[in-house]
Motif scaffolding. Structure first.
Motif, mmCIF file in Angstrom:
data_model
loop_
_atom_site.group_PDB
_atom_site.id
_atom_site.type_symbol
_atom_site.label_atom_id
_atom_site.label_comp_id
_atom_site.label_asym_id
_atom_site.label_seq_id
_atom_site.Cartn_x
_atom_site.Cartn_y
_atom_site.Cartn_z
ATOM 1 N N LYS A 1 34.118 49.705 33.018
ATOM 2 C CA LYS A 1 34.286 49.249 34.400
ATOM 3 C C LYS A 1 35.655 48.597 34.604
ATOM 4 O O LYS A 1 36.270 48.770 35.649
ATOM 5 N N GLU A 2 36.120 47.829 33.610
ATOM 6 C CA GLU A 2 37.424 47.174 33.721
ATOM 7 C C GLU A 2 38.563 48.176 33.792
ATOM 8 O O GLU A 2 39.586 47.910 34.419
ATOM 9 N N PHE A 3 38.405 49.314 33.150
ATOM 10 C CA PHE A 3 39.475 50.305 33.111
ATOM 11 C C PHE A 3 39.863 50.757 34.517
ATOM 12 O O PHE A 3 41.038 50.960 34.809
ATOM 13 N N PHE A 4 38.884 50.903 35.405
ATOM 14 C CA PHE A 4 39.173 51.407 36.743
ATOM 15 C C PHE A 4 39.733 50.337 37.667
ATOM 16 O O PHE A 4 40.220 50.654 38.753
ATOM 17 N N VAL A 5 39.673 49.073 37.264
ATOM 18 C CA VAL A 5 40.245 47.995 38.075
ATOM 19 C C VAL A 5 41.688 47.728 37.653
ATOM 20 O O VAL A 5 42.525 47.375 38.483
ATOM 21 N N ARG A 6 41.981 47.913 36.385
ATOM 22 C CA ARG A 6 43.319 47.600 35.873
ATOM 23 C C ARG A 6 44.370 48.510 36.509
ATOM 24 O O ARG A 6 44.152 49.696 36.687
ATOM 25 N N THR B 1 53.556 43.607 39.459
ATOM 26 C CA THR B 1 52.249 42.995 39.695
ATOM 27 C C THR B 1 51.233 43.714 38.831
ATOM 28 O O THR B 1 51.192 44.939 38.797
ATOM 29 N N TYR B 2 50.425 42.921 38.141
ATOM 30 C CA TYR B 2 49.396 43.469 37.262
ATOM 31 C C TYR B 2 48.043 42.984 37.751
ATOM 32 O O TYR B 2 47.859 41.802 38.050
ATOM 33 N N ARG B 3 47.089 43.881 37.852
ATOM 34 C CA ARG B 3 45.744 43.554 38.322
ATOM 35 C C ARG B 3 44.745 43.894 37.219
ATOM 36 O O ARG B 3 44.827 44.951 36.601
ATOM 37 N N TYR B 4 43.788 42.997 36.997
ATOM 38 C CA TYR B 4 42.762 43.227 35.983
ATOM 39 C C TYR B 4 41.511 42.433 36.333
ATOM 40 O O TYR B 4 41.522 41.600 37.228
ATOM 41 N N GLY B 5 40.430 42.700 35.613
ATOM 42 C CA GLY B 5 39.185 41.969 35.795
ATOM 43 C C GLY B 5 38.161 42.772 36.562
ATOM 44 O O GLY B 5 38.466 43.366 37.588
#
Length: 123
Positions: free
Chosen positions: A79-84, A94-98
């Motif tokens: 699930k985290e892979f598709f948010v990163r 800008t980096y997005r994760y979680g």
């Protein structure tokens, strides 16, 4: 030198940017790392199987907990892979994760002191 005031509506919006996803091999590496962690912990299931013969519920319980934790860990990684993702803009990155708790970090390029790119072994 000037230090003019900027109002919040004048700042560029990150939400308008399209985040680039990590390559699929990033997910594969995360899943392999999870397996390298969980395979040695499998000893915590196998050892009670041979030691405690009178109480089979002990190794069944530890085995069930191990399988449950493995499934949850793989699910969260997936699930985290598709948010990163990341956005490279003119002056910052800008980096997005979680997955449950979303985080965004924006770092201006003038604050980055060192970067290194490694593509693996050179042949």
């Amino acid at each position: 030198m000037t230090n003019e005031q900027l109002l919040s509506y004048q700042l560029p919006s990150i939400e308008q940017s399209s985040f680039e996803k990590h390559p699929k091999r990033f997910l594969n590496k995360k899943l392999v790392a999870k397996l390298f962690y969980f395979i040695p912990s499998l000893a915590g299931v196998i050892i009670p199987f041979f030691i405690v013969e009178n109480h089979p519920w002990i190794w069944k319980t530890t085995g069930s907990v191990w399988v449950l934790l493995l499934i949850i860990s793989i699910f969260i990684s997936y699930k985290e892979f598709f948010v990163r993702g990341y956005v490279l803009r003119e002056n910052d990155i800008t980096y997005r994760y979680g997955w449950l708790f979303h985080h965004q970090i924006t770092i201006p390029f003038n604050r980055i002191q060192h970067t290194e790119i490694n593509h693996g072994r050179h042949r």
